[in-house]
Design a protein around this motif. Structure first.
Motif, PDB file in Angstrom:
ATOM      1  N   LEU A 184      44.114  57.276  42.157  1.00 38.10           N
ATOM      2  CA  LEU A 184      44.383  55.886  42.518  1.00 38.10           C
ATOM      3  C   LEU A 184      43.544  54.929  41.673  1.00 38.10           C
ATOM      4  O   LEU A 184      44.029  53.890  41.212  1.00 38.10           O
ATOM      5  CB  LEU A 184      44.094  55.673  44.006  1.00 38.10           C
ATOM      6  N   ALA A 185      42.283  55.294  41.457  1.00 37.87           N
ATOM      7  CA  ALA A 185      41.400  54.452  40.639  1.00 37.87           C
ATOM      8  C   ALA A 185      41.921  54.349  39.203  1.00 37.87           C
ATOM      9  O   ALA A 185      41.879  53.263  38.592  1.00 37.87           O
ATOM     10  CB  ALA A 185      39.986  55.018  40.647  1.00 37.87           C
ATOM     11  N   GLU A 186      42.418  55.470  38.662  1.00 39.48           N
ATOM     12  CA  GLU A 186      42.951  55.452  37.294  1.00 39.48           C
ATOM     13  C   GLU A 186      44.181  54.558  37.202  1.00 39.48           C
ATOM     14  O   GLU A 186      44.358  53.834  36.206  1.00 39.48           O
ATOM     15  CB  GLU A 186      43.316  56.878  36.861  1.00 39.48           C
ATOM     16  N   LEU A 187      45.036  54.596  38.226  1.00 37.00           N
ATOM     17  CA  LEU A 187      46.269  53.810  38.198  1.00 37.00           C
ATOM     18  C   LEU A 187      46.008  52.324  38.428  1.00 37.00           C
ATOM     19  O   LEU A 187      46.773  51.476  37.961  1.00 37.00           O
ATOM     20  CB  LEU A 187      47.244  54.334  39.258  1.00 37.00           C
ATOM     21  N   ILE A 188      44.936  52.000  39.146  1.00 35.33           N
ATOM     22  CA  ILE A 188      44.610  50.600  39.425  1.00 35.33           C
ATOM     23  C   ILE A 188      43.971  49.921  38.219  1.00 35.33           C
ATOM     24  O   ILE A 188      44.084  48.702  38.036  1.00 35.33           O
ATOM     25  CB  ILE A 188      43.680  50.506  40.653  1.00 35.33           C
ATOM     26  N   ARG A 189      43.324  50.695  37.365  1.00 33.53           N
ATOM     27  CA  ARG A 189      42.597  50.110  36.231  1.00 33.53           C
ATOM     28  C   ARG A 189      43.457  49.227  35.336  1.00 33.53           C
ATOM     29  O   ARG A 189      43.021  48.131  34.950  1.00 33.53           O
ATOM     30  CB  ARG A 189      41.931  51.221  35.414  1.00 33.53           C
ATOM     31  N   PRO A 190      44.679  49.642  34.948  1.00 25.50           N
ATOM     32  CA  PRO A 190      45.485  48.729  34.117  1.00 25.50           C
ATOM     33  C   PRO A 190      45.784  47.404  34.805  1.00 25.50           C
ATOM     34  O   PRO A 190      45.799  46.358  34.157  1.00 25.50           O
ATOM     35  CB  PRO A 190      46.774  49.530  33.878  1.00 25.50           C
ATOM     36  N   LEU A 191      45.996  47.446  36.129  1.00 26.70           N
ATOM     37  CA  LEU A 191      46.261  46.204  36.862  1.00 26.70           C
ATOM     38  C   LEU A 191      45.036  45.297  36.875  1.00 26.70           C
ATOM     39  O   LEU A 191      45.132  44.096  36.632  1.00 26.70           O
ATOM     40  CB  LEU A 191      46.693  46.532  38.302  1.00 26.70           C
ATOM     41  N   SER A 192      43.879  45.875  37.178  1.00 23.20           N
ATOM     42  CA  SER A 192      42.658  45.066  37.243  1.00 23.20           C
ATOM     43  C   SER A 192      42.287  44.510  35.868  1.00 23.20           C
ATOM     44  O   SER A 192      41.902  43.338  35.748  1.00 23.20           O
ATOM     45  CB  SER A 192      41.505  45.893  37.815  1.00 23.20           C
ATOM     46  N   LEU A 193      42.408  45.325  34.834  1.00 21.83           N
ATOM     47  CA  LEU A 193      42.106  44.872  33.472  1.00 21.83           C
ATOM     48  C   LEU A 193      43.009  43.709  33.069  1.00 21.83           C
ATOM     49  O   LEU A 193      42.548  42.681  32.557  1.00 21.83           O
ATOM     50  CB  LEU A 193      42.279  46.025  32.484  1.00 21.83           C
ATOM     51  N   SER A 194      44.311  43.881  33.278  1.00 21.76           N
ATOM     52  CA  SER A 194      45.280  42.890  32.815  1.00 21.76           C
ATOM     53  C   SER A 194      45.230  41.613  33.645  1.00 21.76           C
ATOM     54  O   SER A 194      45.262  40.505  33.098  1.00 21.76           O
ATOM     55  CB  SER A 194      46.696  43.482  32.851  1.00 21.76           C
ATOM     56  N   LEU A 195      45.133  41.750  34.966  1.00 22.27           N
ATOM     57  CA  LEU A 195      45.143  40.564  35.821  1.00 22.27           C
ATOM     58  C   LEU A 195      43.868  39.741  35.669  1.00 22.27           C
ATOM     59  O   LEU A 195      43.907  38.510  35.732  1.00 22.27           O
ATOM     60  CB  LEU A 195      45.333  40.974  37.281  1.00 22.27           C
ATOM     61  N   ARG A 196      42.730  40.403  35.475  1.00 18.98           N
ATOM     62  CA  ARG A 196      41.478  39.680  35.296  1.00 18.98           C
ATOM     63  C   ARG A 196      41.543  38.785  34.052  1.00 18.98           C
ATOM     64  O   ARG A 196      41.227  37.596  34.105  1.00 18.98           O
ATOM     65  CB  ARG A 196      40.303  40.646  35.184  1.00 18.98           C
ATOM     66  N   LEU A 197      41.947  39.369  32.939  1.00 23.37           N
ATOM     67  CA  LEU A 197      42.010  38.627  31.679  1.00 23.37           C
ATOM     68  C   LEU A 197      43.049  37.516  31.761  1.00 23.37           C
ATOM     69  O   LEU A 197      42.784  36.363  31.389  1.00 23.37           O
ATOM     70  CB  LEU A 197      42.335  39.579  30.532  1.00 23.37           C
ATOM     71  N   ARG A 198      44.228  37.843  32.265  1.00 18.96           N
ATOM     72  CA  ARG A 198      45.312  36.858  32.331  1.00 18.96           C
ATOM     73  C   ARG A 198      44.958  35.699  33.259  1.00 18.96           C
ATOM     74  O   ARG A 198      45.155  34.521  32.922  1.00 18.96           O
ATOM     75  CB  ARG A 198      46.582  37.543  32.803  1.00 18.96           C
ATOM     76  N   SER A 199      44.390  35.995  34.414  1.00 25.62           N
ATOM     77  CA  SER A 199      44.096  34.955  35.396  1.00 25.62           C
ATOM     78  C   SER A 199      43.034  33.987  34.893  1.00 25.62           C
ATOM     79  O   SER A 199      43.176  32.764  35.040  1.00 25.62           O
ATOM     80  CB  SER A 199      43.639  35.595  36.715  1.00 25.62           C
ATOM     81  N   VAL A 200      41.979  34.521  34.288  1.00 23.53           N
ATOM     82  CA  VAL A 200      40.898  33.654  33.801  1.00 23.53           C
ATOM     83  C   VAL A 200      41.382  32.763  32.666  1.00 23.53           C
ATOM     84  O   VAL A 200      41.135  31.546  32.656  1.00 23.53           O
ATOM     85  CB  VAL A 200      39.687  34.497  33.349  1.00 23.53           C
ATOM     86  N   MET A 201      42.101  33.339  31.704  1.00 25.42           N
ATOM     87  CA  MET A 201      42.553  32.554  30.560  1.00 25.42           C
ATOM     88  C   MET A 201      43.626  31.547  30.957  1.00 25.42           C
ATOM     89  O   MET A 201      43.667  30.427  30.446  1.00 25.42           O
ATOM     90  CB  MET A 201      43.086  33.482  29.460  1.00 25.42           C
ATOM     91  N   SER A 202      44.509  31.923  31.876  1.00 29.23           N
ATOM     92  CA  SER A 202      45.528  30.990  32.350  1.00 29.23           C
ATOM     93  C   SER A 202      44.889  29.838  33.113  1.00 29.23           C
ATOM     94  O   SER A 202      45.294  28.681  32.974  1.00 29.23           O
ATOM     95  CB  SER A 202      46.530  31.731  33.255  1.00 29.23           C
ATOM     96  N   GLY A 203      43.870  30.147  33.916  1.00 30.35           N
ATOM     97  CA  GLY A 203      43.160  29.095  34.644  1.00 30.35           C
ATOM     98  C   GLY A 203      42.466  28.129  33.706  1.00 30.35           C
ATOM     99  O   GLY A 203      42.469  26.912  33.940  1.00 30.35           O
ATOM    100  N   ASP A 204      41.878  28.648  32.632  1.00 34.51           N
ATOM    101  CA  ASP A 204      41.215  27.786  31.649  1.00 34.51           C
ATOM    102  C   ASP A 204      42.206  26.838  30.977  1.00 34.51           C
ATOM    103  O   ASP A 204      41.924  25.658  30.777  1.00 34.51           O
ATOM    104  CB  ASP A 204      40.515  28.640  30.590  1.00 34.51           C
ATOM    105  N   GLU A 205      43.370  27.387  30.617  1.00 34.36           N
ATOM    106  CA  GLU A 205      44.371  26.552  29.945  1.00 34.36           C
ATOM    107  C   GLU A 205      44.897  25.472  30.883  1.00 34.36           C
ATOM    108  O   GLU A 205      45.109  24.321  30.482  1.00 34.36           O
ATOM    109  CB  GLU A 205      45.533  27.418  29.446  1.00 34.36           C
ATOM    110  N   THR A 206      45.088  25.822  32.144  1.00 33.07           N
ATOM    111  CA  THR A 206      45.549  24.837  33.122  1.00 33.07           C
ATOM    112  C   THR A 206      44.512  23.728  33.307  1.00 33.07           C
ATOM    113  O   THR A 206      44.847  22.540  33.371  1.00 33.07           O
ATOM    114  CB  THR A 206      45.821  25.523  34.472  1.00 33.07           C
ATOM    115  N   LEU A 207      43.240  24.118  33.373  1.00 36.98           N
ATOM    116  CA  LEU A 207      42.174  23.129  33.537  1.00 36.98           C
ATOM    117  C   LEU A 207      42.089  22.198  32.335  1.00 36.98           C
ATOM    118  O   LEU A 207      41.882  20.989  32.477  1.00 36.98           O
ATOM    119  CB  LEU A 207      40.839  23.841  33.758  1.00 36.98           C
ATOM    120  N   LEU A 208      42.260  22.748  31.133  1.00 39.66           N
ATOM    121  CA  LEU A 208      42.253  21.908  29.928  1.00 39.66           C
ATOM    122  C   LEU A 208      43.407  20.913  29.951  1.00 39.66           C
ATOM    123  O   LEU A 208      43.248  19.747  29.558  1.00 39.66           O
ATOM    124  CB  LEU A 208      42.352  22.796  28.678  1.00 39.66           C
TER     125      LEU A 208
END
Length: 263
Positions: A184-208
């Motif tokens: 389960l941990a191995e399968l969750i890693r792609p989700l956590s990796l991708s969502l963390r990066l996408r969410s932070v960068m999308s939030g930054d662009e929205t704030l700008l």
């Protein structure tokens, strides 16, 4: 329905402000041009390929005439590569050097994509989950391949089961529980990796985009908006570097966990 109407509807529905990029502007300016429409439709891929081209050009001109006494561009590239290699080997040990090309390329690629969103009329592809998920899946496949190559298929299954020994090896519940937990941990890693990066960068662009919109509401708002925009731009640069570093760091740790031994 034109590209402009489609975009307006989408923006109105989502309510998320966006900074305009060149492909969007051209598609809205020439709504009947099928080429521009397709480029706008696949803009995340277009900007990703653009960053790849920039990295290839820089690498080509910096390394085409390698000398013992490096020139400026060669010296800069060697300093970056050495820094990345020291970072990875500091975590993985000497064996980490063979993973430096993969992890280092990920770091530079993500960093450049993150920073591209801060350049006027460009867009950061890492604000799209399709891009970050693709990167995370590549990491997932490489880690699993490396682990199976290192331990063998059954050895890797034994590793996922917690490498039970003694009485634990003869019990059924413990190995199954550990195997399910690790899987389960191995399968969750792609989700956590991708969502963390996408969410932070999308939030930054929205704030700008929000900060940039303050300038249309009076002189005081204009001055305050520019100040906040400048401050947020500085924070966005720092965030871009940190997120690229976090993605690379977690990738390095995943390799370490896949290659670890009892000793």
């Amino acid at each position: 329905m034109s590209v402009e109407t489609t975009h307006t509807t989408t923006a109105a529905t989502s309510g998320v402000p966006e900074l305009p990029d060149i492909l969007r502007l051209l598609a809205e300016l020439y709504p009947n041009n099928p080429v521009l429409h397709q480029l706008y439709k696949w803009e995340n891929l277009v900007y990703s390929l653009f960053i790849i081209s920039i990295l290839l050009i820089i690498t080509f001109f910096a390394t085409r005439k390698m000398t013992l006494v490096p020139h400026n561009s060669q010296n800069a590239v060697e300093a970056i590569v050495e820094g990345i290699d020291n970072f990875i080997c500091g975590i993985m040990g000497p064996q980490g050097r063979k993973y430096t090309p993969f992890i280092g390329t990920l770091f530079l690629y993500i960093l450049m994509m993150n920073l591209s969103g801060l350049i006027p009329f460009l867009k950061s592809s890492t604000t799209s989950w399709s891009t970050t998920l693709a990167l995370a899946l590549i990491v997932f496949v490489c880690v699993q391949y490396t682990a199976i190559k290192q331990h063998g298929f059954f050895g890797y299954m034994y590793h996922l089961a917690g490498s039970p020994k003694g009485a634990m090896a003869w019990s059924i519940i413990f190995p199954i529980f550990m195997f399910g937990l690790h899987l389960l941990a191995e399968l969750i890693r792609p989700l956590s990796l991708s969502l963390r990066l996408r969410s932070v960068m999308s939030g930054d662009e929205t704030l700008l985009a929000v900060m940039a919109g303050f300038g249309s509401k009076g002189t005081v708002a204009l001055i305050g908006g520019f100040f906040l925009l400048f401050l947020n731009m500085a924070m966005a640069v720092l965030t871009a570097v940190i997120q690229a570093l976090v993605f690379s760091l977690l990738t390095t740790i995943y390799f370490v966990l896949a290659l670890e031994h009892d000793e």
